[in-house]
Enzyme design. Structure first.
Site, PDB file in Angstrom:
ATOM      1  CE1 TYR A   1      -2.913  -3.101   0.182  1.00 36.34           C
ATOM      2  CE2 TYR A   1      -4.073  -2.055   1.979  1.00 36.34           C
ATOM      3  CZ  TYR A   1      -3.966  -3.078   1.058  1.00 36.34           C
ATOM      4  OH  TYR A   1      -4.920  -4.062   1.022  1.00 36.34           O
TER       5      TYR A   1
ATOM      6  CE  LYS B   1       1.025 -18.127  -1.629  1.00 39.25           C
ATOM      7  NZ  LYS B   1       0.138 -19.289  -1.465  1.00 39.25           N
TER       8      LYS B   1
ATOM      9  CG  ASP C   1      -2.631 -20.150   0.574  1.00 38.17           C
ATOM     10  OD1 ASP C   1      -1.888 -20.121   1.585  1.00 38.17           O
ATOM     11  OD2 ASP C   1      -2.317 -20.766  -0.465  1.00 38.17           O
TER      12      ASP C   1
ATOM     13  CG  ASP D   1      -7.281  -4.114   3.657  1.00 43.87           C
ATOM     14  OD1 ASP D   1      -8.223  -3.848   4.427  1.00 43.87           O
ATOM     15  OD2 ASP D   1      -7.239  -3.718   2.478  1.00 43.87           O
TER      16      ASP D   1
ATOM     17  CG  ASP E   1     -12.836  -6.181   5.513  1.00 41.69           C
ATOM     18  OD1 ASP E   1     -12.378  -5.416   6.380  1.00 41.69           O
ATOM     19  OD2 ASP E   1     -13.494  -5.788   4.530  1.00 41.69           O
TER      20      ASP E   1
HETATM   21  C1  IPM Z   1      -9.087  -0.525   6.103  1.00 44.37           C
HETATM   22  C2  IPM Z   1      -9.558   0.021   4.780  1.00 44.37           C
HETATM   23  C3  IPM Z   1      -8.446   0.863   4.182  1.00 44.37           C
HETATM   24  C4  IPM Z   1      -7.232  -0.043   4.025  1.00 44.37           C
HETATM   25  C5  IPM Z   1      -8.796   1.537   2.867  1.00 44.37           C
HETATM   26  C6  IPM Z   1     -10.019   2.408   3.005  1.00 44.37           C
HETATM   27  C7  IPM Z   1      -7.634   2.308   2.282  1.00 44.37           C
HETATM   28  O1  IPM Z   1      -9.933  -1.019   3.946  1.00 44.37           O
HETATM   29  O2  IPM Z   1      -8.806   0.280   7.011  1.00 44.37           O
HETATM   30  O3  IPM Z   1      -9.010  -1.741   6.231  1.00 44.37           O
HETATM   31  O4  IPM Z   1      -7.161  -0.796   3.071  1.00 44.37           O
HETATM   32  O5  IPM Z   1      -6.363  -0.016   4.879  1.00 44.37           O
HETATM   33 MG    MG Z   2      -9.915  -2.902   4.855  1.00 41.82          MG
END
Ligand code: IPM
Ligand code: MG
Length: 362
Positions: free
Chosen positions: A146, A195, A227, A251, A255
């Site tokens: 990133y 990985k 994975d 990231d 989620d």
């Molecule tokens: C998070 C979000 C951010 C990231 C985005 C909005 C840039 O998805 O905080 O997880 O990828 O870090």
């Molecule tokens: Mg995110």
């Protein structure tokens, strides 16, 4: 205590959920005798609307002058929002990446907890989650893919895009140390996710994590390929205590982990540097589809405020008071729509904030 707190309301449901967290902080102030100065900070779309960019240098300086920052969420619906007609570096998300880097917030703590009262919302079969689970994702937040160089160019007439993934050993070591420190206060297990069967950056990651582990003989270290980790999170989430991983893997996995709890609207998070400063925000996003309707769940933001009191200000009793008040409200059966189930009482954003405030006590 006099606390200077930066407040990023942000976009989408951000302003609504932050308003409730501020309400709870004010109540904590009354009950425990603290006063606050709030510094409003513009980030993301809210900043684009005023300044044309998602984060200004003045805002960075203002954030640095605060003891900690509380944030809602940023970003809009990319299909319709004008913010996404701007070049990528000027969109809301770029502001978030920039503030993380500017404040050196390299350690991102994302807990995923299955709340007993909300077991029904968990999408996994009951036999997989019997007894609940409580894991912490430690995501490296200022390095890797990133933050690498990126470009899109034509190579021999063919459009070609490139994103660089770089980590140095110092960046890996400092997040690993944090993960082991935190594991020591929990169930003493670190699962480092990489990985390493493909990537050089992952092989270096593994080597440095192993070096750090030598200083923590009381903490068990295991390595897991990313994975496989994605699979294990839905197969057996109970096996995890602290998951330590690089920026992009964290990231994605965070989620997934939060969704597995069934209650993303309940999960707080903290982004820390090597001082007491931190940026605290809910794990969920800006949910533009429900913005302004007064139905968003503010609990993750309220719990992020509790995390702020605990980590940045060492106000453990105050943080406990917030967490206890949230538990009481849930035990009494109050729910926002995202965690609603049969026989419970559905309430809106402001009402659940009020109910939590009423239950804050010494
Ligand atoms: C998070 C979000 C951010 C990231 C985005 C909005 C840039 O998805 O905080 O997880 O990828 O870090
Ligand atoms: Mg995110």
């Amino acid at each position: 205590m006099e606390l200077k707190i930066g407040v990023i309301r942000g976009d989408g449901i951000g302003p609504e959920i932050v308003a409730e967290a501020v309400k709870v902080l004010d109540k904590v102030g009354q009950v425990f005798g603290h006063t606050y100065t709030y510094q409003e900070l513009l980030l993301g779309g809210a900043s684009i609307d005023v300044h044309g960019v998602p984060l200004t240098d003045e805002t960075i300086a203002d954030a640095k002058s605060c003891d900690a920052v509380l944030m809602g969420s940023i970003g809009g619906d990319a299909r319709v929002s004008p913010w996404y007609k701007l070049e990528p570096g000027k969109r809301p998300e770029a502001g978030l990446l920039k503030i993380r880097k500017a404040l050196n917030l390299f350690a991102n703590l994302r807990p995923a907890v299955l709340y007993d009262e909300l077991k029904g919302a968990c999408p996994l079969k009951e036999e997989l989650t019997e007894g609940g689970f409580d894991l912490m994702i430690m995501r490296e937040l200022t390095g890797g893919l990133y933050f690498g160089n990126r470009k899109t160019e034509e190579v021999n007439g063919v459009l070609t895009a490139c994103d660089e993934l770089t980590y140095n050993e110092n960046e890996i070591r400092r997040i690993a140390v944090r993960a082991f420190d935190i594991a020591r206060k929990r169930r003493k297990k670190v699962t480092s996710v990489d990985k390493a069967n493909v990537l050089d950056s992952s092989r270096l990651w593994r080597k440095v994590v192993e070096e750090v582990a030598k200083d923590y003989p009381d903490v068990t270290l295991e390595h897991m390929l990313v994975d496989n980790c994605a699979m294990q999170l839905v197969k057996n989430p109970k096996q995890f205590d602290v998951i330590l991983t690089e920026n992009m893997f964290g990231d994605i996995l965070s989620d997934e982990a939060s969704m597995v709890t069934g209650s993303i609207g309940m999960l707080a998070s903290a982004s820390l540097n090597d001082t007491k400063f931190g940026l605290y925000e809910p794990s969920g996003g800006s949910a533009p589809d429900i913005a302004g309707k007064g139905i968003a769940n503010p609990i993750a933001t309220i719990l992020s405020a509790a995390m702020m009191l605990r980590f940045s200000f060492d106000l453990d009793k105050e943080a406990d008071a917030i967490e206890d008040a949230v538990s009481k409200v849930l035990e009494e059966g109050y729910r926002t729509i995202d965690i609603m189930s049969e026989g419970k009482t559905q309430v809106g954003t402001a009402k659940i904030g009020d109910l939590i405030c009423e239950r804050i006590e010494r």
